[in-house]
Enzyme design. Structure first.
Site, PDB file in Angstrom:
ATOM      1  N   HIS A 179       0.860  -1.186   0.000  1.00  0.00           N
ATOM      2  CA  HIS A 179       0.000   0.000   0.000  1.00  0.00           C
ATOM      3  C   HIS A 179       0.895   1.234   0.000  1.00  0.00           C
ATOM      4  O   HIS A 179       1.742   1.397   0.878  1.00  0.00           O
ATOM      5  CB  HIS A 179      -0.938  -0.010   1.211  1.00  0.00           C
ATOM      6  CG  HIS A 179      -2.064  -0.983   1.044  1.00  0.00           C
ATOM      7  ND1 HIS A 179      -2.611  -1.691   2.083  1.00  0.00           N
ATOM      8  CD2 HIS A 179      -2.746  -1.354  -0.075  1.00  0.00           C
ATOM      9  CE1 HIS A 179      -3.586  -2.463   1.607  1.00  0.00           C
ATOM     10  NE2 HIS A 179      -3.681  -2.282   0.310  1.00  0.00           N
ATOM     11  N   ARG A 235      -3.177   4.950  -2.275  1.00  0.00           N
ATOM     12  CA  ARG A 235      -3.049   3.602  -1.689  1.00  0.00           C
ATOM     13  C   ARG A 235      -2.756   2.528  -2.739  1.00  0.00           C
ATOM     14  O   ARG A 235      -1.998   1.594  -2.498  1.00  0.00           O
ATOM     15  CB  ARG A 235      -4.373   3.272  -1.005  1.00  0.00           C
ATOM     16  CG  ARG A 235      -4.593   1.802  -0.638  1.00  0.00           C
ATOM     17  CD  ARG A 235      -5.958   1.654   0.018  1.00  0.00           C
ATOM     18  NE  ARG A 235      -6.436   0.286   0.154  1.00  0.00           N
ATOM     19  CZ  ARG A 235      -6.365  -0.412   1.286  1.00  0.00           C
ATOM     20  NH1 ARG A 235      -5.801   0.102   2.343  1.00  0.00           N
ATOM     21  NH2 ARG A 235      -6.855  -1.634   1.345  1.00  0.00           N
TER      22      ARG A 235
HETATM   23 ZN   LIG Z   1      -2.083  -1.597   4.054  1.00  0.00          ZN
END
Ligand SMILES: [Zn+2]
Length: 429
Positions: A179, A235
């Site tokens: 992420h 993200r």
């Molecule tokens: Zn994460």
């Protein structure tokens, strides 16, 4: 003047309504974006609130657990948010009043420290991490070895580092920064590499030398560069969608293991947890799968670094109706990590459980895939500091304490794994 002011105000509101504004250096700004913690009791309440996150311009999901959501809200979205909170009859508490303020402090600290050598007083860029890896490889040619997972969508090389002091060690794989915005993960992974190579503490020496380490500091390289250059809060990956203007897939929902089962990921390309058009649609995840698949006999433990919320999550993520065969062991090992970290001077508390049991169904994640498809029986997602005070924008002063906790936690985790017989070699020497 009245007219001009009204026009300017209208333009300003229009600007906000269209999402975050762009600063002079073309970075997306989050002025007066706030983050709220919303507690709920029923699924109905949750669904009302969760629907807000469909409007990406004004609401962004930061964290989701079974009884609580953390939402980032644009100043323009506040009236709607307040109305929804009343309608759903839930309690909402603000914990970040202005996201941009935290980003500004972080940017400031990063630039002030940038004249230093590579270190852990600031968050490093991908270029800095790679230059540092080259330096390590040159300085420790016998113990370290570079490896390449593959190539990202935008053509970047995804690199890893193997540390091995001797043959016949059990293998530990560390996946980090899947992420993009979870910067504490690569900061921690690089700090650990440095400890394994340079520490003179006998406990760290034993830990470093009695395992083989495969560490990928930044898996989602495109997303990570994007967080440094454009959007701190990004993200996902950066591959465009064929069916939407929204870019990127949640790479931690893209593994081919119970992919998209039980609502464990979104099919909406604009959602933060979009699972992708199909499993392994993201080249970064396909590359990870190919590489780990090629060395799986050498791996006893998989650790996927994330932030935030201070949790250890075991399989399964796709269901809480079933639990892995060795679930009791997985919990005992997780408890060892949590106990060790809590006993450390900072007293930081980690909770643990299965991903679906403690949070919500999340399918196609690294820990499940490693466990289900690669036969790695000890497999966790580790969510680092904090619990929401700073969220993803954890100040650089936390890097070393967080990394020290990871070191002490991993030491306890591997000790427990050894006691329980999980570190036996799975191949003939
Ligand atoms: Zn994460």
């Amino acid at each position: 003047m009245g007219y001009t002011f009204t026009l300017l105000l209208a333009l300003a509101l229009l600007h906000i309504a269209r999402g975050a504004s762009v600063g002079q250096d073309s970075r997306i700004r989050y002025d007066n974006y706030s983050v709220y913690k919303i507690k709920y009791e029923s699924l109905g309440q949750r669904n009302l609130l969760r629907q807000l996150a469909e409007d990406r311009n004004n609401f962004r999901l930061w964290h989701e657990a079974k009884d609580e959501l953390h939402l980032m809200i644009s100043p323009y979205g506040l009236p709607e948010f307040q109305a929804e909170v009343l309608k759903a009859n839930v309690s909402a508490e603000i914990f970040i009043p202005n996201v941009q303020e935290l980003i500004d402090v972080e940017t400031d600290e990063n630039s002030r420290a940038s004249s230093d050598d590579f270190g852990w007083k600031k968050y490093n860029s991908l270029a800095e991490i790679e230059a540092w890896l080259d330096d390590i490889l040159a300085r420790y040619p016998v113990i370290t070895e570079g490896f390449v997972l593959g190539t990202s969508y935008e053509g970047r090389t995804i690199r890893g580092l193997k540390i091995s002091y001797k043959s016949g060690n059990p293998g530990v794989f560390i996946e980090s920064n899947i992420h993009a915005r979870e910067w504490i993960t690569s900061a921690t992974a690089t700090w650990l590499i440095n400890q394994f190579l340079t520490s003179e503490d006998p406990l760290v020496r034993t830990l470093a030398e009695s395992h083989d380490w495969y560490i990928v500091p930044v898996l989602n390289v495109d997303g990570f560069v994007y967080t440094h250059e454009k959007d701190r809060m990004w993200r996902k990956t950066r591959q465009p969608s064929e069916i939407s203007a929204c870019v990127g897939v949640d790479p931690n929902r893209n593994y081919d293991s119970h992919w998209m089962e039980n609502g464990g990921a979104s099919s909406n390309p604009c959602a933060e947890d979009y699972g992708g058009p199909h499993a392994f649609s993201e080249p970064e995840i396909q590359a990870m799968s190919d590489f780990v698949g090629s060395i799986k006999e050498k791996l006893n433990v998989m650790l996927a670094f994330h932030s935030y919320s201070q949790l250890l999550l075991s399989p399964y993520g796709h269901t809480k109706e079933e639990y892995p065969e060795n679930f009791d062991d997985l919990m005992e090992v997780a408890k060892a990590y949590g106990d060790a970290v809590e006993a450390f001077p900072y007293g930081t508390v980690y909770r643990y459980g299965s991903a679906a049991g403690i949070l919500y169904p999340a399918s196609g994640a690294t820990n499940d895939w490693a466990y289900n498809e690669q036969g790695i029986e000890i497999s966790y997602t580790i969510e680092f500091r904090d619990t929401g005070r700073y969220g993803f924008i954890l100040p650089p002063a936390h890097i070393v304490p967080n990394a020290e906790e990871a070191l002490i936690g991993i030491t306890a985790l591997l000790d427990k794994c050894k006691t329980l017989g999980y570190l036996e070699l799975k191949y003939n020497l």
